[in-house]
Design a protein around this motif. Structure first.
Motif, PDB file in Angstrom:
ATOM      1  N   SER A   1       0.855  -1.291  -0.020  1.00  0.00           N
ATOM      2  CA  SER A   1       0.213   0.002   0.051  1.00  0.00           C
ATOM      3  C   SER A   1       0.931   1.142  -0.123  1.00  0.00           C
ATOM      4  O   SER A   1       0.450   2.317  -0.695  1.00  0.00           O
ATOM      5  CB  SER A   1      -0.988   0.061   1.427  1.00  0.00           C
TER       6      SER A   1
ATOM      7  N   ARG B   1       0.796   3.895  -3.024  1.00  0.00           N
ATOM      8  CA  ARG B   1       0.034   5.172  -2.481  1.00  0.00           C
ATOM      9  C   ARG B   1       0.582   6.352  -3.670  1.00  0.00           C
ATOM     10  O   ARG B   1      -0.346   6.931  -4.184  1.00  0.00           O
ATOM     11  CB  ARG B   1       0.320   5.613  -1.224  1.00  0.00           C
TER      12      ARG B   1
ATOM     13  N   ARG C   1      -6.130   1.759  -4.262  1.00  0.00           N
ATOM     14  CA  ARG C   1      -5.824   3.172  -3.649  1.00  0.00           C
ATOM     15  C   ARG C   1      -6.577   4.392  -4.423  1.00  0.00           C
ATOM     16  O   ARG C   1      -7.007   5.131  -3.758  1.00  0.00           O
ATOM     17  CB  ARG C   1      -4.440   3.215  -3.500  1.00  0.00           C
TER      18      ARG C   1
END
Length: 177
Positions: free
Chosen positions: A5, A9, A95
């Motif tokens: 993640s 991002r 995301r």
């Protein structure tokens, strides 16, 4: 998972910011979704993780995607391939969706008044609208010199007319019944 993640991002943010700026959130969501599905394919995973040069990997990936990506989407894939990040496309897509959901939770509210509103008035209206709508609002103010007093609040397809002109119109309609 959190490392994935963290790496995804900035790519998701860059894609989201660009899509928002271009007014193409839907298009980018579709492109990222398709790219993520391609990146999850077992045969594609072999290419992505192979020792091929990043240029070769990106060209193979783009051939698979064919016309599903516009020129900006293709450039995005090239950058990700160059940085050996194509494998995280599914997380980039996730995301991106999270950023979009967060963005769309802010309601755009337009306030029309006869004169410029003070900061305190704007804050009071924003708080009242947040309470009424149950979500954060972004207030945009406009001045309409044809209004005598009061304000008109617009959001989505709803108009709340608190102007004196609106009140007079409602009174006229009530008396003519």
């Amino acid at each position: 998972m959190s490392e994935l993640s963290t790496v995804a991002r900035p790519y998701a943010k860059a894609a989201f910011d660009f899509a928002l700026e271009q007014g193409q959130l839907d298009k980018w969501q579709e492109m990222l979704q398709f790219s993520a599905l391609v990146a999850e394919n077992e045969q594609v995973v072999e290419y992505i993780t192979s020792s091929l040069a990043s240029g070769q990997i990106s060209e193979i990936f783009l051939q698979i995607c064919d016309d599903q990506l516009d020129q900006y989407g293709q450039n995005f894939i090239r950058v990700m391939a160059e940085n050996k990040r194509l494998a995280i496309l599914p997380e980039v897509f996730n995301r991106f969706n999270a950023l979009r959901a967060e963005y769309e939770a802010i309601k755009k509210v337009i306030v029309v008044s006869a004169t410029e509103l003070s900061q305190a008035q704007e804050e009071k209206i924003a708080k009242a609208m947040e309470k009424r709508l149950g979500q954060k609002v972004r207030l945009t103010t406009e001045i309409d010199s044809t209004l005598l007093t009061g304000i008109i609040i617009k959001y989505d397809d709803i108009v709340i007319d608190g102007s004196s002109r609106g009140q007079l119109n409602r009174l006229t309609q009530a008396l003519s019944l």
